[in-house]
Design a protein around this motif. Structure first.
Motif, PDB file in Angstrom:
ATOM      1  N   HIS A 320       0.831  -1.213   0.000  1.00  0.00           N
ATOM      2  CA  HIS A 320       0.000   0.000   0.000  1.00  0.00           C
ATOM      3  C   HIS A 320       0.860   1.255   0.000  1.00  0.00           C
ATOM      4  N   SER A 321       1.947   1.213  -0.742  1.00  0.00           N
ATOM      5  CA  SER A 321       2.818   2.377  -0.920  1.00  0.00           C
ATOM      6  C   SER A 321       3.811   2.040  -2.026  1.00  0.00           C
ATOM      7  N   ILE A 322       3.911   2.893  -3.021  1.00  0.00           N
ATOM      8  CA  ILE A 322       4.858   2.621  -4.101  1.00  0.00           C
ATOM      9  C   ILE A 322       6.286   2.573  -3.566  1.00  0.00           C
ATOM     10  N   TYR A 323       6.574   3.361  -2.554  1.00  0.00           N
ATOM     11  CA  TYR A 323       7.937   3.435  -2.016  1.00  0.00           C
ATOM     12  C   TYR A 323       8.296   2.180  -1.229  1.00  0.00           C
ATOM     13  N   PHE A 324       7.393   1.753  -0.359  1.00  0.00           N
ATOM     14  CA  PHE A 324       7.677   0.529   0.395  1.00  0.00           C
ATOM     15  C   PHE A 324       7.483  -0.716  -0.458  1.00  0.00           C
ATOM     16  N   GLU A 325       6.642  -0.612  -1.486  1.00  0.00           N
ATOM     17  CA  GLU A 325       6.510  -1.733  -2.418  1.00  0.00           C
ATOM     18  C   GLU A 325       7.832  -2.003  -3.112  1.00  0.00           C
ATOM     19  N   VAL A 326       8.466  -0.958  -3.627  1.00  0.00           N
ATOM     20  CA  VAL A 326       9.761  -1.120  -4.286  1.00  0.00           C
ATOM     21  C   VAL A 326      10.824  -1.536  -3.288  1.00  0.00           C
ATOM     22  N   GLY A 334      17.234  -0.965  -5.435  1.00  0.00           N
ATOM     23  CA  GLY A 334      16.120  -0.734  -6.340  1.00  0.00           C
ATOM     24  C   GLY A 334      15.360   0.534  -5.997  1.00  0.00           C
ATOM     25  N   LEU A 335      15.151   0.779  -4.702  1.00  0.00           N
ATOM     26  CA  LEU A 335      14.444   1.988  -4.289  1.00  0.00           C
ATOM     27  C   LEU A 335      15.230   3.237  -4.661  1.00  0.00           C
ATOM     28  N   ALA A 336      16.548   3.195  -4.493  1.00  0.00           N
ATOM     29  CA  ALA A 336      17.377   4.349  -4.839  1.00  0.00           C
ATOM     30  C   ALA A 336      17.256   4.684  -6.327  1.00  0.00           C
ATOM     31  N   ILE A 337      17.306   3.664  -7.182  1.00  0.00           N
ATOM     32  CA  ILE A 337      17.182   3.901  -8.628  1.00  0.00           C
ATOM     33  C   ILE A 337      15.783   4.417  -8.952  1.00  0.00           C
ATOM     34  N   TYR A 338      14.776   3.838  -8.332  1.00  0.00           N
ATOM     35  CA  TYR A 338      13.384   4.227  -8.570  1.00  0.00           C
ATOM     36  C   TYR A 338      13.161   5.698  -8.231  1.00  0.00           C
ATOM     37  N   VAL A 381       2.031  11.618  -4.527  1.00  0.00           N
ATOM     38  CA  VAL A 381       1.278  11.793  -3.292  1.00  0.00           C
ATOM     39  C   VAL A 381       0.332  10.608  -3.069  1.00  0.00           C
ATOM     40  N   GLY A 382      -0.475  10.303  -4.084  1.00  0.00           N
ATOM     41  CA  GLY A 382      -1.413   9.192  -3.949  1.00  0.00           C
ATOM     42  C   GLY A 382      -0.725   7.845  -3.857  1.00  0.00           C
ATOM     43  N   GLY A 383       0.413   7.710  -4.547  1.00  0.00           N
ATOM     44  CA  GLY A 383       1.141   6.450  -4.517  1.00  0.00           C
ATOM     45  C   GLY A 383       1.733   6.122  -3.166  1.00  0.00           C
ATOM     46  N   ALA A 384       1.844   7.122  -2.284  1.00  0.00           N
ATOM     47  CA  ALA A 384       2.362   6.862  -0.934  1.00  0.00           C
ATOM     48  C   ALA A 384       1.443   5.930  -0.154  1.00  0.00           C
ATOM     49  N   TYR A 390       4.671  -0.075 -10.527  1.00  0.00           N
ATOM     50  CA  TYR A 390       5.055  -0.446 -11.888  1.00  0.00           C
ATOM     51  C   TYR A 390       3.927  -0.179 -12.887  1.00  0.00           C
ATOM     52  N   TYR A 391       3.094   0.797 -12.581  1.00  0.00           N
ATOM     53  CA  TYR A 391       1.911   1.064 -13.400  1.00  0.00           C
ATOM     54  C   TYR A 391       2.288   1.724 -14.727  1.00  0.00           C
ATOM     55  N   ASP A 392       1.671   1.247 -15.806  1.00  0.00           N
ATOM     56  CA  ASP A 392       1.959   1.760 -17.149  1.00  0.00           C
ATOM     57  C   ASP A 392       1.757   3.269 -17.252  1.00  0.00           C
TER      58      ASP A 392
END
Length: 459
Positions: A320-326, A334-338, A381-384, A390-392
């Motif tokens: 439930h977070s793009i940051y913690f998902e990565v 991977g998070l650093a590159i993202y 903001v919403g992705g947090a 990995y959404y298109d």
């Protein structure tokens, strides 16, 4: 009937993709975002029709004279580095047989995006891709807005197509928010009056659809998006008045159940859903720390053997977070590159705005870069609070910043890429000469290009 229409369409799309790879790429992304094969009920349901378009587009690109290189900035290489790292990370994943399925889904999102760096070299092509994004996501957005109005905002929520990245109400709402700025952009660069009016109505319905999703994360992201849109607009007073009227009118239609849902934002500490997210974040951080610099692999932190190791007895939750998902999937590397990819995207937007300042011929690129910036803010903001790393739709916005940067760079104008002006080694990579712009201007004088179009005029 739907199956027949879709199949007949494939007979047209497939040869088009071979003949014109840029058009094929737009169709490819339209299929990917729209998932029309999920809206039929007969023989075409669930069939990998997008794979046919993908193969035709790739084949057409390989045999064509289209360039075979990325845009000249660093962003495409860092995005490629992220995907390569995620693949290397799979070798250290505890359950690779489980994660490979999700790696395959991510790969299908990344491959067409890499083609955006290669093929989106002109205004007409970029506009075609923007229209593909708006039509694909706008269908579900308008449909959801009408659903919310018809049901008077009842507790029935707006969902996306099944078995897709936006099937969840929260993810669909965020995807709609990301493309809303693109709809506004098209209202300014569309000649047909009726079409412009339709786009304005679509924007209102899309905002209603976001509220009809009952997504708290999208509610916060929508507020951030509107604030950023107002900040970057020129007519601040006009848009403040109009925006306030539309938002207030829309919110007045929502029932008590909606406000009860939103009021839980004031008591997140007592919300079991939020508690589950914090547990998922702890799992992602714990695994990444214990296995530095690697992660558990795509979607693996949600497995009970990993999740309950760090949170014994807890109910399983995705990040439930793009940051913690990565972080959980790909580790700290991977998070650093993202994150660097996101930063490079914002940097590209700033460069485009600087390169197009006081350039009426590039006003379209200036406005599009601004709207992409607003869409990226909504995503960040919403992705947090959502798992959409990995959404298109997000990846397309990222890639378009790179294409816009190249197009608006004087050294990489369309005229400067004239092969007659290049030395042999430059011609192999289609690189412009230092004085290519001046020389090309002499050769191309009087020849209309995409940059000669007036602001607001369709390509």
């Amino acid at each position: 009937m739907r199956d027949l229409v879709l199949t007949i369409g494939m007979l047209f799309y497939t040869p088009l993709s071979v003949i014109a790879p840029a058009a094929g790429l737009a169709v490819w992304e339209w299929f990917s975002l729209f998932s029309p094969h999920r809206l039929v009920y007969g023989f075409a349901f669930g069939k990998p029709l997008n794979g046919i378009i993908a193969a035709a587009t790739l084949a057409g690109w390989l045999i064509s004279k289209e360039r075979k290189r990325f845009t000249p900035d660093a962003l495409p290489w860092f995005l490629l580095a992220f995907f390569v790292w995620s693949t290397i990370n799979m070798a250290f994943a505890p359950y690779p047989e489980y994660s490979w399925k999700y790696w395959n889904e991510a790969m299908r999102s990344f491959v067409p995006v890499f083609l955006v760096f290669v093929l989106m070299t002109r205004k007409t092509r970029i506009h075609g891709l923007v229209w593909a994004i708006v039509i694909a996501l706008g269908f579900y957005a308008v449909k959801g807005g009408l659903f919310t109005i018809i049901h008077a905002g009842a507790s029935d929520r707006v969902y996306g197509p099944p078995d897709t990245q936006i099937s969840d109400n929260n993810m669909l709402a965020l995807a709609i928010l990301m493309q809303l700025p693109l709809v506004f952009y098209l209202t300014r660069y569309t000649q047909e009056k009726l079409l412009r009016i339709g786009l304005w109505f679509a924007m209102v319905l899309e905002m209603i659809s976001v509220l009809g999703s009952y997504s708290r994360g999208a509610f916060v992201a929508g507020a951030a998006m509107l604030a950023m849109f107002w900040w970057r607009s020129k007519n601040k007073i006009l848009y403040a008045v109009l925006g306030s009227l539309v938002v207030c009118a829309t919110l007045s239609l929502m029932p008590a159940a909606f406000w009860e849902r939103m009021n839980t934002l004031h008591h997140v500490g007592k919300d079991t859903s939020f508690e589950g997210r914090v547990q998922a974040w702890h799992v992602a951080f714990g695994y990444a720390k214990d296995h530095f610099p690697f992660g558990a692999g795509y979607n693996a932190p949600a497995l009970s053997s990993i999740f309950n190791y760090y949170e014994p007895g807890a109910v399983l939750h995705v990040a439930h977070s793009i940051y913690f998902e990565v972080l959980g999937d790909q580790g700290f590397m991977g998070l650093a590159i993202y994150l660097f990819v996101i930063l490079l995207s914002f940097r590209n937007v700033r460069i485009v705005i600087r390169q197009t300042r006081d350039r009426p011929d590039l006003a379209w690129a200036h406005d599009l870069a601004n709207m992409i910036f607003v869409g990226l803010v909504a995503y960040c903001v919403g992705g947090a609070a959502l798992s959409m790393a990995y959404y298109d739709g997000y990846l397309l916005l990222v890639a378009l910043t790179s294409s816009l940067r190249e197009i608006t760079n004087p050294a990489y104008s369309e005229a400067a890429n004239n092969p007659l002006l290049l030395r042999p080694w430059q011609r192999a990579w289609k690189l412009p000469t230092p004085n290519g712009r001046a020389a090309a201007g002499k050769l191309m004088r009087g020849v209309p290009t995409a940059h000669n179009l007036r602001p607001g005029k369709s390509p």
